[in-house]
Design a protein around this motif. Structure first.
Motif, PDB file in Angstrom:
ATOM      1  N   THR A  13      36.417  36.481  50.049  1.00 15.33           N
ATOM      2  CA  THR A  13      36.868  38.114  50.141  1.00 15.33           C
ATOM      3  C   THR A  13      35.050  38.467  50.937  1.00 15.33           C
ATOM      4  N   ASP A  14      34.019  37.633  51.120  1.00 13.34           N
ATOM      5  CA  ASP A  14      33.028  37.462  51.573  1.00 13.34           C
ATOM      6  C   ASP A  14      32.444  38.512  50.785  1.00 13.34           C
ATOM      7  N   GLY A  15      32.470  38.288  49.046  1.00 13.43           N
ATOM      8  CA  GLY A  15      31.042  38.566  48.683  1.00 13.43           C
ATOM      9  C   GLY A  15      31.964  39.999  48.086  1.00 13.43           C
ATOM     10  N   ARG A  60      43.654  42.561  51.506  1.00 15.10           N
ATOM     11  CA  ARG A  60      44.036  40.919  51.477  1.00 15.10           C
ATOM     12  C   ARG A  60      44.406  40.868  49.887  1.00 15.10           C
ATOM     13  N   VAL A  61      46.504  40.305  49.847  1.00 17.21           N
ATOM     14  CA  VAL A  61      46.698  39.813  48.715  1.00 17.21           C
ATOM     15  C   VAL A  61      46.294  38.290  48.535  1.00 17.21           C
ATOM     16  N   LYS A  80      42.000  47.801  49.949  1.00 20.98           N
ATOM     17  CA  LYS A  80      41.676  47.046  49.020  1.00 20.98           C
ATOM     18  C   LYS A  80      41.617  45.394  48.496  1.00 20.98           C
ATOM     19  N   ASN A  81      41.468  44.718  48.048  1.00 23.94           N
ATOM     20  CA  ASN A  81      41.485  43.030  47.835  1.00 23.94           C
ATOM     21  C   ASN A  81      42.231  42.871  46.206  1.00 23.94           C
ATOM     22  N   VAL A 127      54.759  44.249  47.095  1.00 22.14           N
ATOM     23  CA  VAL A 127      54.810  45.712  47.268  1.00 22.14           C
ATOM     24  C   VAL A 127      53.165  46.101  47.731  1.00 22.14           C
ATOM     25  N   ALA A 128      51.521  44.920  47.813  1.00 17.56           N
ATOM     26  CA  ALA A 128      50.191  45.611  47.898  1.00 17.56           C
ATOM     27  C   ALA A 128      50.606  45.240  48.860  1.00 17.56           C
TER      28      ALA A 128
END
Length: 173
Positions: free
Chosen positions: A106-108, A65-66, A40-41, A57-58
């Protein structure tokens, strides 16, 4: 020693020099523990110590991506040195601009999960605008004012899973 603090006594498992980070790290982990972050983003709102731990943590929970949104140059630079993508909140005049930037980055795909650690009402509302429908919003913030306007209808209509956090799993530990 024995009892609840035995790990921190003479025979402690955790060296004393690390004890100061246990609470902020536990808070960050707890806030992000109510959803899967894998693939997940993720946005971390707030560049303080808990926000920095939350980014780690993420990453450790295999987020795709964070991103960290902050406002303190010193802290943002430190988080950049940890390898995270950092956005300066002061460079955006609206949540729409911020959402457009995340859509570009995030490319959409947009943002799937957010940890809100800033303590700024405007940041909370910006994150509500930015998050994808069906996303996760974990909130561990203490705001200056107890009462302020929150975009509650956006939370409802976007079907956001909002989780409010009071420290580490405080009632379970």
């Amino acid at each position: 020693s024995s009892g609840i603090n035995a790990e921190y006594g003479e025979d402690r498992k955790v060296p004393l020099r690390y004890c100061g980070i246990l609470e902020p790290f536990g808070n960050a982990h707890h806030t992000l523990s109510y959803t899967s972050l894998e693939g997940k983003n993720v946005v971390i709102s707030g560049d303080g110590p808990i926000g920095a731990f939350a980014a780690l943590v993420a990453k450790g929970r295999n987020a795709k991506r964070v991103f960290v949104v902050g406002a303190n140059e010193f802290r943002m630079n430190m988080i950049k040195e940890l390898g995270f993508e950092v956005l300066n909140a002061r460079e955006f005049t609206s949540s729409e601009e911020l959402k457009t930037k995340f859509d570009e980055l995030t490319d959409g795909e947009g943002i799937d999960a957010i940890g809100e650690f800033s303590g700024a009402p405007i940041a909370l509302n910006n994150m509500i605008d930015v998050i994808n429908p069906g996303g996760y919003l974990g909130i561990l913030s203490v705001y200056r004012k107890n009462e302020f306007e929150v975009k509650v209808n956006e939370l409802v209509f976007k079907n956001i899973q909002a989780q409010f956090i009071c420290g580490r799993k405080i009632f379970e530990t």
